[in-house]
Design an enzyme around this catalytic site. Structure first.
Site, mmCIF file in Angstrom:
data_model
loop_
_atom_site.group_PDB
_atom_site.id
_atom_site.type_symbol
_atom_site.label_atom_id
_atom_site.label_comp_id
_atom_site.label_asym_id
_atom_site.label_seq_id
_atom_site.Cartn_x
_atom_site.Cartn_y
_atom_site.Cartn_z
ATOM 1 N N ARG A 70 0.848 -1.218 0.000
ATOM 2 C CA ARG A 70 0.000 0.000 0.000
ATOM 3 C C ARG A 70 0.873 1.254 0.000
ATOM 4 O O ARG A 70 0.555 2.247 -0.645
ATOM 5 C CB ARG A 70 -0.953 -0.018 1.184
ATOM 6 C CG ARG A 70 -2.084 -1.031 1.026
ATOM 7 C CD ARG A 70 -3.013 -1.026 2.215
ATOM 8 N NE ARG A 70 -3.665 0.279 2.375
ATOM 9 C CZ ARG A 70 -4.313 0.611 3.515
ATOM 10 N NH1 ARG A 70 -4.362 -0.239 4.527
ATOM 11 N NH2 ARG A 70 -4.897 1.776 3.613
ATOM 12 N N ASN A 101 -8.034 9.041 5.858
ATOM 13 C CA ASN A 101 -7.067 8.413 4.959
ATOM 14 C C ASN A 101 -5.681 8.369 5.580
ATOM 15 O O ASN A 101 -5.276 9.299 6.285
ATOM 16 C CB ASN A 101 -7.029 9.159 3.621
ATOM 17 C CG ASN A 101 -8.375 9.099 2.902
ATOM 18 O OD1 ASN A 101 -9.204 8.228 3.211
ATOM 19 N ND2 ASN A 101 -8.625 10.028 2.009
ATOM 20 N N HIS A 118 -7.105 8.163 11.484
ATOM 21 C CA HIS A 118 -6.752 6.732 11.439
ATOM 22 C C HIS A 118 -5.257 6.523 11.255
ATOM 23 O O HIS A 118 -4.822 5.447 10.861
ATOM 24 C CB HIS A 118 -7.546 6.025 10.324
ATOM 25 C CG HIS A 118 -9.011 5.976 10.620
ATOM 26 N ND1 HIS A 118 -9.967 5.794 9.656
ATOM 27 C CD2 HIS A 118 -9.703 6.123 11.790
ATOM 28 C CE1 HIS A 118 -11.175 5.808 10.206
ATOM 29 N NE2 HIS A 118 -11.038 6.020 11.509
ATOM 30 N N CYS A 126 7.750 1.488 16.511
ATOM 31 C CA CYS A 126 8.071 0.150 17.018
ATOM 32 C C CYS A 126 6.838 -0.455 17.687
ATOM 33 O O CYS A 126 6.186 0.169 18.524
ATOM 34 C CB CYS A 126 9.209 0.234 18.042
ATOM 35 S SG CYS A 126 9.579 -1.369 18.781
ATOM 36 N N CYS A 154 13.417 -2.163 15.253
ATOM 37 C CA CYS A 154 13.527 -0.890 15.974
ATOM 38 C C CYS A 154 14.989 -0.637 16.347
ATOM 39 O O CYS A 154 15.671 -1.562 16.841
ATOM 40 C CB CYS A 154 12.660 -0.958 17.235
ATOM 41 S SG CYS A 154 12.921 0.394 18.377
ATOM 42 N N GLY A 193 -16.174 11.640 0.091
ATOM 43 C CA GLY A 193 -15.659 10.293 -0.190
ATOM 44 C C GLY A 193 -15.578 9.363 0.980
ATOM 45 O O GLY A 193 -14.574 8.668 1.153
HETATM 46 N N1 APR Z 1 -15.097 10.801 -5.109
HETATM 47 C C1 APR Z 1 -15.828 10.848 -3.962
HETATM 48 N N2 APR Z 1 -16.298 9.746 -3.326
HETATM 49 C C2 APR Z 1 -16.000 8.552 -3.881
HETATM 50 C C3 APR Z 1 -15.235 8.407 -5.058
HETATM 51 C C4 APR Z 1 -14.777 9.604 -5.679
HETATM 52 N N3 APR Z 1 -14.060 9.567 -6.813
HETATM 53 N N4 APR Z 1 -15.111 7.074 -5.351
HETATM 54 C C5 APR Z 1 -15.760 6.414 -4.352
HETATM 55 N N5 APR Z 1 -16.305 7.290 -3.489
HETATM 56 C C6 APR Z 1 -17.047 7.024 -2.267
HETATM 57 C C7 APR Z 1 -17.810 5.723 -2.248
HETATM 58 O O1 APR Z 1 -19.117 5.901 -2.780
HETATM 59 C C8 APR Z 1 -17.851 5.422 -0.741
HETATM 60 O O2 APR Z 1 -18.988 6.026 -0.146
HETATM 61 O O3 APR Z 1 -16.088 6.926 -1.238
HETATM 62 C C9 APR Z 1 -16.594 6.102 -0.205
HETATM 63 C C10 APR Z 1 -15.509 5.139 0.194
HETATM 64 O O4 APR Z 1 -15.979 4.410 1.308
HETATM 65 P P1 APR Z 1 -14.970 3.401 2.060
HETATM 66 O O5 APR Z 1 -14.251 2.578 1.042
HETATM 67 O O6 APR Z 1 -15.759 2.727 3.121
HETATM 68 O O7 APR Z 1 -13.875 4.356 2.699
HETATM 69 P P2 APR Z 1 -13.963 5.173 4.049
HETATM 70 O O8 APR Z 1 -15.337 5.683 4.295
HETATM 71 O O9 APR Z 1 -12.858 6.160 4.028
HETATM 72 O O10 APR Z 1 -13.623 4.036 5.149
HETATM 73 C C11 APR Z 1 -13.511 4.474 6.482
HETATM 74 O O11 APR Z 1 -12.754 2.264 7.109
HETATM 75 O O12 APR Z 1 -11.485 0.410 6.588
HETATM 76 C C12 APR Z 1 -11.541 1.546 7.368
HETATM 77 O O13 APR Z 1 -9.704 2.709 8.244
HETATM 78 C C13 APR Z 1 -10.391 2.476 7.054
HETATM 79 O O14 APR Z 1 -10.379 4.907 7.043
HETATM 80 C C14 APR Z 1 -11.071 3.750 6.567
HETATM 81 C C15 APR Z 1 -12.461 3.644 7.165
#
Ligand code: APR
Length: 250
Positions: A70, A101, A118, A126, A154, A193
């Protein structure tokens, strides 16, 4: 009046805007989101097998190899027009960002991030003594798929180095969380997002509304937050944020 124009007026009047971002913010940079699509991270990998302390104790080479994969993916991903628009907006109004993020694309676009609730992929520490691990990692080409890899040691206690991300079941960094809560004292919040499925981050927009903020969600799909915000704007990050920035700065 368009959504962008109305939002721009509200933000200009307030002189400030708070932003909560999720994985969708980086999707147009080529970084997979966690949920929802066929190629999302959690549809390909099991979060319980990778993003927990138990997973680390069970098979740290598997977990470390996944995070190294990643990190390489993020390192070669460019900030997108949405990241750049937020950074440009900050030249005109106070922009406070709380992000779920763990990538560094906001920073690489020129934004200052108030809180990584997060954690961060690159904030290595470590696993045993908790000290930050400053030594640079060997360069790594993006790989097609994660490979098992042994984590570095570490420099202080010889323990294994882990990524500075919050694993499922772990508490959020208290200082980051307090800074994120502080961003909810605002007149306007953008929620960009996020599926709104993970607490406590998903409570931030609700807190902002309770503080009187006008909350707008930028997401091409509806989310768990769509019914709780003032407006769901069905745009992507790289579509909506440049429109907003243009409306506010022209
Ligand atoms: N622009 C805006 N939104 C978007 C786009 C885009 N180009 N592409 C996808 N999305 C939206 C999707 O519709 C969805 O609602 O982004 C969202 C992504 O959701 P997740 O994948 O669940 O991500 P997130 O909400 O950040 O997850 C929260 O979950 O796994 C844990 O720690 C991890 O920080 C993460 C947390």
């Amino acid at each position: 009046m368009s959504v962008a124009a109305d939002l721009a007026r509200r933000i200009a009047d307030a002189g400030a805007v708070s932003v909560l971002t999720g994985a969708g913010m980086s999707a147009e940079s080529g970084i997979p989101t966690f949920r929802g699509t066929h190629d999302s991270l959690w549809s390909t990998f099991d979060p319980m097998a990778l993003a927990t302390e138990t997973a680390w104790r069970t098979d740290r080479d598997l977990v470390w190899g996944w995070y190294r994969w990643r990190m390489a993916l993020v390192a070669q991903a460019p900030p997108n027009a949405g990241h750049r628009a937020l950074a440009a907006l900050a030249q005109h109004v106070d922009v406070r960002i709380a992000t779920q993020n763990v990538d560094d694309l906001h920073e690489r676009a020129g934004s200052v991030v108030d809180a990584h609730v997060h954690g961060s992929l690159f904030a290595l520490r470590c696993f045993e003594c908790g000290r930050a691990h400053e030594a640079p990692l060997d360069a790594m080409e993006p790989q097609a798929a994660p490979l098992r890899a042994a984590p570095p040691f570490c420099a202080y206690c010889d323990g294994d180095v882990r990524p500075g991300v919050v694993w499922f079941g772990e508490a959020l960094p208290e200082d980051a969380w307090q800074r994120a809560v502080a961003t909810t004292h605002c007149a306007v919040m953008l929620v960009v997002g996020t599926s709104g499925l993970v607490q406590p981050a998903a409570s931030l927009p609700l807190l902002a509304r309770r503080h009187g903020a006008y909350v707008v969600e930028l997401n091409p799909a509806r989310s768990a937050l769509s019914d709780a915000v003032d407006l769901h704007w069905p745009v992507t990050a790289a579509e909506g944020l440049p429109l907003l920035q243009a409306a506010l700065t022209t």
